[in-house]
Every structure is written in C-alpha cells, then in structure tokens.
Design a protein around this motif. Structure first.
Motif, mmCIF file in Angstrom:
data_model
loop_
_atom_site.group_PDB
_atom_site.id
_atom_site.type_symbol
_atom_site.label_atom_id
_atom_site.label_comp_id
_atom_site.label_asym_id
_atom_site.label_seq_id
_atom_site.Cartn_x
_atom_site.Cartn_y
_atom_site.Cartn_z
ATOM 1 N N LEU A 64 0.853 -1.197 0.000
ATOM 2 C CA LEU A 64 0.000 0.000 0.000
ATOM 3 C C LEU A 64 0.887 1.245 0.000
ATOM 4 O O LEU A 64 1.439 1.623 1.035
ATOM 5 C CB LEU A 64 -0.913 -0.016 1.223
ATOM 6 N N THR A 68 -1.336 6.246 -2.435
ATOM 7 C CA THR A 68 -2.705 5.715 -2.450
ATOM 8 C C THR A 68 -3.460 6.170 -1.207
ATOM 9 O O THR A 68 -4.638 6.523 -1.289
ATOM 10 C CB THR A 68 -2.683 4.179 -2.545
ATOM 11 N N LEU A 69 -2.786 6.161 -0.063
ATOM 12 C CA LEU A 69 -3.422 6.667 1.159
ATOM 13 C C LEU A 69 -3.816 8.136 0.993
ATOM 14 O O LEU A 69 -4.939 8.527 1.318
ATOM 15 C CB LEU A 69 -2.480 6.531 2.354
ATOM 16 N N ALA A 71 -4.291 9.864 -1.763
ATOM 17 C CA ALA A 71 -5.373 9.994 -2.747
ATOM 18 C C ALA A 71 -6.720 9.595 -2.145
ATOM 19 O O ALA A 71 -7.766 10.104 -2.561
ATOM 20 C CB ALA A 71 -5.067 9.139 -3.981
ATOM 21 N N GLY A 72 -6.695 8.703 -1.156
ATOM 22 C CA GLY A 72 -7.919 8.263 -0.506
ATOM 23 C C GLY A 72 -8.362 9.143 0.651
ATOM 24 O O GLY A 72 -9.339 8.833 1.324
ATOM 25 N N GLY A 73 -7.635 10.225 0.925
ATOM 26 C CA GLY A 73 -8.056 11.161 1.957
ATOM 27 C C GLY A 73 -7.251 11.136 3.246
ATOM 28 O O GLY A 73 -7.572 11.843 4.197
ATOM 29 N N ALA A 158 -7.058 9.285 8.677
ATOM 30 C CA ALA A 158 -8.270 9.633 7.929
ATOM 31 C C ALA A 158 -9.443 9.509 8.886
ATOM 32 O O ALA A 158 -9.441 8.650 9.774
ATOM 33 C CB ALA A 158 -8.461 8.707 6.729
ATOM 34 N N PRO A 160 -13.106 9.012 8.122
ATOM 35 C CA PRO A 160 -14.265 8.845 7.237
ATOM 36 C C PRO A 160 -15.571 8.957 8.020
ATOM 37 O O PRO A 160 -15.629 8.602 9.200
ATOM 38 C CB PRO A 160 -14.083 7.434 6.677
ATOM 39 N N LEU A 176 -13.273 1.055 6.621
ATOM 40 C CA LEU A 176 -12.075 1.431 5.867
ATOM 41 C C LEU A 176 -10.876 0.600 6.317
ATOM 42 O O LEU A 176 -10.124 0.084 5.492
ATOM 43 C CB LEU A 176 -11.783 2.921 6.041
ATOM 44 N N LEU A 180 -8.775 -2.006 3.840
ATOM 45 C CA LEU A 180 -7.342 -1.879 3.558
ATOM 46 C C LEU A 180 -6.583 -3.143 3.942
ATOM 47 O O LEU A 180 -5.719 -3.611 3.205
ATOM 48 C CB LEU A 180 -6.763 -0.667 4.290
ATOM 49 N N LYS A 183 -7.258 -5.889 1.348
ATOM 50 C CA LYS A 183 -6.749 -5.692 -0.008
ATOM 51 C C LYS A 183 -5.227 -5.612 -0.106
ATOM 52 O O LYS A 183 -4.649 -6.027 -1.105
ATOM 53 C CB LYS A 183 -7.353 -4.421 -0.599
ATOM 54 N N TYR A 184 -4.562 -5.071 0.927
ATOM 55 C CA TYR A 184 -3.143 -4.771 0.806
ATOM 56 C C TYR A 184 -2.275 -5.602 1.745
ATOM 57 O O TYR A 184 -2.713 -6.031 2.797
ATOM 58 C CB TYR A 184 -2.890 -3.285 1.077
#
Length: 194
Positions: A64, A68-69, A71-73, A158, A160, A176, A180, A183-184
C-alpha cells in the motif's frame, strides 16, 4: 518450470520483502527463510523441496503506497520518535477524532488500525502499553526497533464519516480499516497475512 523453495525465498527477498512476509507467503517457518538468506544451517529436507512456480500458498497482495493513502483522503498527522529516555512518543499532536491511522515506512504502509476511542487515545496506548495489551506491546517493540535504526515512521490519518446501509448504521472507520487490511499487504497487521 519448477524451482526450489530456496530459490523462491531468494526471489522474494530480491523483490524487497522482509523475512517474516516471505515465510508467510510461502507457508514456511521464519527460521527456514532466514537461514536461506543468511547462509545459516538450513535443513536439507526443507531447502531441497521442489514446488511448482504456479502454486501459491496465499493470494498475492500488493503493498500500500503512501500516495494511495493520500489519494484516498489520508493526511500526515505526526511521526513516531524515540525520546531521550528511549520512550516512544509523537513529534506532533494527533487528532482526537475517531478514525483510521497508518504507520508508513519508506513510502509504504506497514500497519493500519482503527481508533474507535479516538486517534490520540489509541496511539497513546502504543507508547505506553498495558501488561495485557498484546498488540500494543508487539507494535511498541516493532516501532522502537525501527526507530533505533534511524528509520522514520510517519503516521497518516483519515476520519471517514459513518454511513447508513438499508437503514442500518455502518461504521466508516472500521469499514475502511478492514478494507485496507483485506486488499493490501501490511507486514505488521497479523490479519493482513490471512
């Protein structure tokens, strides 16, 4: 084409994976991977095992990247540092809000967690773990070891919003974090290896 376990270990190390992750991916003991990479005494019965290249013990997860973090906020909130006394401390205050945090080393996330009691309180427990807090004790050790080698560990956060699905509440931060981890590849998250 078939290659030996030792060849697979060396190839994964050449790709930059750490010994623990190599062992998890190949379904072998840490000591076996370590011995292959350091030239230590390795048991012939393990190093000579031939396995097909197409057989994988676990599905591949990609690292990860911090980009990417972001870009995800996620935003940079602080950094872990060692005090003069060798204690684990933050170099800047972090938000008190509920959210998700990530420890980043060399441009990649190595750990992701959720702070349902607030990010400030959650991170405090890593610096001062209680005697029965296994995860906090484990990560306190990892962080101190990394920082003793002059590596920096950034903390991205973040917050959210909570959501609703079919009239039911959904916890945004917990969802979230789980997404993560699922997926990573996050080497310090034990659930990421499953």
């Amino acid at each position: 084409m078939e290659i030996t376990k030792a060849d697979q270990i060396r190839a994964l190390a050449a790709d930059g994976l750490e010994v623990a992750e190599i062992a998890r991916r190949l379904g072998i003991r840490y000591q076996h991977a370590y011995n292959v990479l350091t030239g230590g005494n390795r048991p012939a019965s393990l190093s000579d095992v031939v396995v097909p290249v197409h057989v994988a013990s676990k599905p591949f997860k990609s690292p990860l990247p911090v980009d990417t973090l972001i870009a995800g906020g996620f935003t940079l909130a602080s950094r872990w540092v060692l005090s003069a006394d060798g204690d684990l401390v933050l170099d800047m205050p972090v938000p008190k809000a509920v959210g998700v945090y990530s420890f980043v080393k060399d441009g990649f996330a190595i750990y992701v967690g959720v702070a349902t009691v607030g990010i400030h309180k959650r991170l405090y427990t890593y610096g001062k773990p209680g005697g029965s807090q296994r995860t906090n004790i484990r990560l306190n050790g990892f962080l101190k070891e990394e920082l003793s080698q002059s590596r920096s560990i950034d903390i991205y956060v973040a917050t959210p919003p909570d959501l609703e699905w079919n009239g039911l509440p959904v916890h945004g931060a917990a969802g979230l974090e789980l997404g993560l981890i699922s997926k990573y590849m996050l080497p310090w998250n034990m659930r990421s290896a499953r």
